[in-house]
Scaffold this motif. Structure first.
Motif, PDB file in Angstrom:
ATOM      1  N   ARG A 172       0.840  -1.214   0.000  1.00 56.95           N
ATOM      2  CA  ARG A 172       0.000   0.000   0.000  1.00 56.95           C
ATOM      3  C   ARG A 172       0.867   1.254   0.000  1.00 56.95           C
ATOM      4  NH1 ARG A 172      -5.892   0.448   1.522  1.00 56.95           N
ATOM      5  NH2 ARG A 172      -6.273   2.675   1.836  1.00 56.95           N
ATOM      6  N   LEU A 173       1.992   1.197   0.685  1.00 59.94           N
ATOM      7  CA  LEU A 173       2.922   2.320   0.671  1.00 59.94           C
ATOM      8  C   LEU A 173       3.367   2.618  -0.759  1.00 59.94           C
ATOM      9  CD1 LEU A 173       4.726   4.313   2.347  1.00 59.94           C
ATOM     10  CD2 LEU A 173       6.470   2.515   2.338  1.00 59.94           C
ATOM     11  N   HIS A 174       3.583   1.572  -1.518  1.00 58.76           N
ATOM     12  CA  HIS A 174       4.067   1.711  -2.896  1.00 58.76           C
ATOM     13  C   HIS A 174       3.008   2.300  -3.818  1.00 58.76           C
ATOM     14  CE1 HIS A 174       6.262   0.856  -6.565  1.00 58.76           C
ATOM     15  NE2 HIS A 174       5.226   0.166  -7.028  1.00 58.76           N
ATOM     16  N   ILE A 175       1.730   1.926  -3.622  1.00 55.32           N
ATOM     17  CA  ILE A 175       0.690   2.326  -4.569  1.00 55.32           C
ATOM     18  C   ILE A 175      -0.106   3.556  -4.123  1.00 55.32           C
ATOM     19  CG2 ILE A 175       0.444  -0.043  -5.396  1.00 55.32           C
ATOM     20  CD1 ILE A 175      -2.144  -0.252  -3.774  1.00 55.32           C
ATOM     21  N   SER A 176       0.006   3.936  -2.847  1.00 51.17           N
ATOM     22  CA  SER A 176      -0.811   5.040  -2.349  1.00 51.17           C
ATOM     23  C   SER A 176      -0.417   6.355  -3.011  1.00 51.17           C
ATOM     24  CB  SER A 176      -0.661   5.174  -0.831  1.00 51.17           C
ATOM     25  OG  SER A 176      -1.382   6.292  -0.361  1.00 51.17           O
ATOM     26  N   GLU A 177      -1.419   7.147  -3.357  1.00 48.64           N
ATOM     27  CA  GLU A 177      -1.188   8.464  -3.933  1.00 48.64           C
ATOM     28  C   GLU A 177      -1.354   9.577  -2.894  1.00 48.64           C
ATOM     29  OE1 GLU A 177      -3.793   8.842  -7.255  1.00 48.64           O
ATOM     30  OE2 GLU A 177      -2.778   7.295  -8.445  1.00 48.64           O
ATOM     31  N   SER A 178      -1.654   9.189  -1.663  1.00 38.66           N
ATOM     32  CA  SER A 178      -1.873  10.160  -0.587  1.00 38.66           C
ATOM     33  C   SER A 178      -0.637  10.221   0.312  1.00 38.66           C
ATOM     34  CB  SER A 178      -3.094   9.762   0.250  1.00 38.66           C
ATOM     35  OG  SER A 178      -3.122  10.470   1.472  1.00 38.66           O
ATOM     36  N   GLU A 179      -0.036  11.402   0.420  1.00 32.45           N
ATOM     37  CA  GLU A 179       1.124  11.553   1.286  1.00 32.45           C
ATOM     38  C   GLU A 179       0.743  11.315   2.750  1.00 32.45           C
ATOM     39  OE1 GLU A 179       5.157  12.445   2.370  1.00 32.45           O
ATOM     40  OE2 GLU A 179       4.150  11.734   0.556  1.00 32.45           O
ATOM     41  N   HIS A 180      -0.435  11.752   3.139  1.00 33.22           N
ATOM     42  CA  HIS A 180      -0.890  11.541   4.511  1.00 33.22           C
ATOM     43  C   HIS A 180      -0.996  10.052   4.821  1.00 33.22           C
ATOM     44  CE1 HIS A 180      -2.887  12.339   8.306  1.00 33.22           C
ATOM     45  NE2 HIS A 180      -3.879  11.534   7.954  1.00 33.22           N
ATOM     46  N   GLU A 181      -1.558   9.292   3.901  1.00 29.05           N
ATOM     47  CA  GLU A 181      -1.672   7.854   4.111  1.00 29.05           C
ATOM     48  C   GLU A 181      -0.288   7.213   4.169  1.00 29.05           C
ATOM     49  OE1 GLU A 181      -4.241   4.098   2.472  1.00 29.05           O
ATOM     50  OE2 GLU A 181      -3.371   5.437   0.962  1.00 29.05           O
ATOM     51  N   ARG A 182       0.614   7.641   3.325  1.00 32.36           N
ATOM     52  CA  ARG A 182       1.964   7.065   3.344  1.00 32.36           C
ATOM     53  C   ARG A 182       2.644   7.314   4.692  1.00 32.36           C
ATOM     54  NH1 ARG A 182       2.004   8.855  -2.164  1.00 32.36           N
ATOM     55  NH2 ARG A 182       3.091  10.789  -1.601  1.00 32.36           N
ATOM     56  N   LEU A 183       2.422   8.486   5.270  1.00 32.91           N
ATOM     57  CA  LEU A 183       3.008   8.784   6.578  1.00 32.91           C
ATOM     58  C   LEU A 183       2.411   7.880   7.654  1.00 32.91           C
ATOM     59  CD1 LEU A 183       3.174  12.698   6.487  1.00 32.91           C
ATOM     60  CD2 LEU A 183       4.976  11.047   5.944  1.00 32.91           C
ATOM     61  N   ASN A 184       1.103   7.617   7.565  1.00 37.17           N
ATOM     62  CA  ASN A 184       0.462   6.694   8.507  1.00 37.17           C
ATOM     63  C   ASN A 184       1.047   5.291   8.374  1.00 37.17           C
ATOM     64  OD1 ASN A 184      -1.233   8.649   9.567  1.00 37.17           O
ATOM     65  ND2 ASN A 184      -2.966   8.113   8.269  1.00 37.17           N
ATOM     66  N   ILE A 185       1.268   4.869   7.141  1.00 39.12           N
ATOM     67  CA  ILE A 185       1.837   3.539   6.892  1.00 39.12           C
ATOM     68  C   ILE A 185       3.248   3.453   7.461  1.00 39.12           C
ATOM     69  CG2 ILE A 185       2.614   1.933   5.103  1.00 39.12           C
ATOM     70  CD1 ILE A 185       0.278   3.018   3.370  1.00 39.12           C
ATOM     71  N   LEU A 186       4.036   4.483   7.264  1.00 36.49           N
ATOM     72  CA  LEU A 186       5.405   4.488   7.776  1.00 36.49           C
ATOM     73  C   LEU A 186       5.427   4.388   9.302  1.00 36.49           C
ATOM     74  CD1 LEU A 186       6.991   7.176   5.434  1.00 36.49           C
ATOM     75  CD2 LEU A 186       7.506   4.729   5.462  1.00 36.49           C
ATOM     76  N   THR A 187       4.495   5.064   9.961  1.00 36.30           N
ATOM     77  CA  THR A 187       4.390   4.944  11.410  1.00 36.30           C
ATOM     78  C   THR A 187       4.017   3.517  11.803  1.00 36.30           C
ATOM     79  OG1 THR A 187       3.732   7.268  11.617  1.00 36.30           O
ATOM     80  CG2 THR A 187       3.231   5.818  13.469  1.00 36.30           C
ATOM     81  N   ALA A 188       3.089   2.936  11.070  1.00 36.83           N
ATOM     82  CA  ALA A 188       2.656   1.565  11.364  1.00 36.83           C
ATOM     83  C   ALA A 188       3.798   0.565  11.190  1.00 36.83           C
ATOM     84  CB  ALA A 188       1.485   1.187  10.468  1.00 36.83           C
ATOM     85  N   LEU A 189       4.687   0.816  10.252  1.00 39.35           N
ATOM     86  CA  LEU A 189       5.819  -0.096  10.043  1.00 39.35           C
ATOM     87  C   LEU A 189       6.752  -0.143  11.250  1.00 39.35           C
ATOM     88  CD1 LEU A 189       6.674   0.633   6.297  1.00 39.35           C
ATOM     89  CD2 LEU A 189       5.841  -1.530   7.253  1.00 39.35           C
ATOM     90  N   ILE A 225      10.646   8.635  10.261  1.00 34.39           N
ATOM     91  CA  ILE A 225       9.294   8.396  10.782  1.00 34.39           C
ATOM     92  C   ILE A 225       9.149   6.974  11.324  1.00 34.39           C
ATOM     93  CG2 ILE A 225       6.833   8.314  10.196  1.00 34.39           C
ATOM     94  CD1 ILE A 225       7.396  10.565   8.173  1.00 34.39           C
ATOM     95  N   PRO A 226       9.418   5.921  10.539  1.00 32.34           N
ATOM     96  CA  PRO A 226       9.313   4.574  11.113  1.00 32.34           C
ATOM     97  C   PRO A 226      10.390   4.286  12.156  1.00 32.34           C
ATOM     98  CG  PRO A 226      10.188   4.482   8.874  1.00 32.34           C
ATOM     99  CD  PRO A 226       9.723   5.883   9.086  1.00 32.34           C
ATOM    100  N   ILE A 227      11.561   4.920  12.027  1.00 33.86           N
ATOM    101  CA  ILE A 227      12.611   4.710  13.034  1.00 33.86           C
ATOM    102  C   ILE A 227      12.154   5.250  14.385  1.00 33.86           C
ATOM    103  CG2 ILE A 227      14.969   5.283  13.719  1.00 33.86           C
ATOM    104  CD1 ILE A 227      15.676   5.434  10.724  1.00 33.86           C
ATOM    105  N   CYS A 228      11.579   6.436  14.384  1.00 31.64           N
ATOM    106  CA  CYS A 228      11.087   7.017  15.641  1.00 31.64           C
ATOM    107  C   CYS A 228       9.925   6.199  16.201  1.00 31.64           C
ATOM    108  CB  CYS A 228      10.671   8.462  15.431  1.00 31.64           C
ATOM    109  SG  CYS A 228      12.056   9.587  15.121  1.00 31.64           S
ATOM    110  N   ALA A 229       9.097   5.639  15.318  1.00 30.10           N
ATOM    111  CA  ALA A 229       8.009   4.780  15.788  1.00 30.10           C
ATOM    112  C   ALA A 229       8.562   3.535  16.472  1.00 30.10           C
ATOM    113  CB  ALA A 229       7.107   4.397  14.619  1.00 30.10           C
TER     114      ALA A 229
END
Length: 284
Positions: free
Chosen positions: A152-169, A196-200
């Motif tokens: 989903r990170l690869h296909i998402s066109e929403s920067e906000h969604e990508r940031l949420n995914i990175l946090t989830a990782l 972002i994922p490192i801090c998560a």
């Protein structure tokens, strides 16, 4: 009466060593039925920090208190966002869901699993709880969730969604998936977003024991991050992942700062927090 300030001041006393962790936890019984945003957020954040700091034998008590605190609260405000609710309630729910699942609130677990399953099958999930659902999916899921998030990170066109995914990782529980996420964020995540994922992971109670060695092993690559992002990585990893190895971490940075004076302030602040957390953990 300043209910937020009372509990927060007591928690500050705990951090200073003037009060005990148990005294703060016992004091929270006075907040049964609390419905104001600031006290609720403050208590939730303090409980989560204690869960990060304390050893396994103390986490069970923190989980029990957190569960007793969050279970009736979420039942009251509801798990599904309501169009008529205030913005504060919407923010509060998103902040509390992950902690509720962490502490074992059954209704929160079942709700989140159902919503995530629907989301993974292409159905709608309310954007106000999207971040929490993805984090909970990582916490409670396995390889299938990891693959879904990275795709989903690869296909998402929403920067906000990508940031949420990175946090989830940064929210996985299993060691194998944590290590897989560590490799992924270095190899596949754009440099501007690696922090972002490192801090998560730095705030993930199941990853903290793995982060110091990972930081040391990948130091050269991490140093290539933007200076502000690199400082955030240090601030996220050191205060919690340094627990149990305080002298090793201090000795490392004593030498490191002789060659990298530009990060002195964030290192000193992070080491100070580490010292505070170590004293909290060692309380009798």
């Amino acid at each position: 009466m300043d209910r937020w300030g009372l509990q927060n001041d007591l928690y500050a006393q705990v951090k200073s060593g003037r009060s005990k962790v148990e005294e703060y936890l016992a004091f929270l019984k006075h907040y049964a039925g609390e419905d104001a945003y600031l006290p609720l957020v403050g208590i939730s954040q303090n409980l989560y920090q204690l869960f990060l700091i304390m050893k396994e034998d103390k986490r069970e008590n923190i989980s029990a208190i957190g569960k007793a605190f969050l279970e009736p609260l979420l039942s009251t405000i509801g798990y599904d966002p309501d169009p008529a609710e205030t913005h504060a309630i919407s923010i509060l729910r998103d902040q509390l869901l992950l902690s509720a699942v962490l502490y074992g609130v059954d209704e929160a677990i079942q709700f989140s699993k159902a919503k995530l399953s629907a989301l993974m099958n292409g159905q709608f999930a309310h954007p106000d709880i999207m971040k929490s659902l993805m984090q909970i999916g990582a916490l409670t899921g396995g390889r299938q969730v990891f693959d879904w998030l990275t795709n989903r990170l690869h296909i998402s066109e929403s920067e906000h969604e990508r940031l949420n995914i990175l946090t989830a990782l940064g929210s996985f529980k299993e060691k194998e998936l944590i290590e897989k996420a560590q490799r992924f964020m270095l190899d596949k995540v754009p440099s501007r977003n690696k922090f972002i994922p490192i801090c998560a992971l730095g705030a993930n109670p199941f990853a903290t024991s793995l982060m110091w060695q990972w930081y040391s092993a990948n130091l050269t690559e991490l140093e290539q991050l933007h200076p502000i992002h690199y400082e955030r990585v240090i601030a996220a990893i050191v205060p919690y992942s340094g627990l149990g190895r305080e002298q090793e971490v201090a000795a490392f940075f004593d030498d490191y700062l002789s060659r990298n004076k530009s990060i002195k302030e964030v290192v000193n602040l992070s080491l100070e927090k580490l010292t505070i957390h170590a004293k909290m953990r060692s309380q009798k």
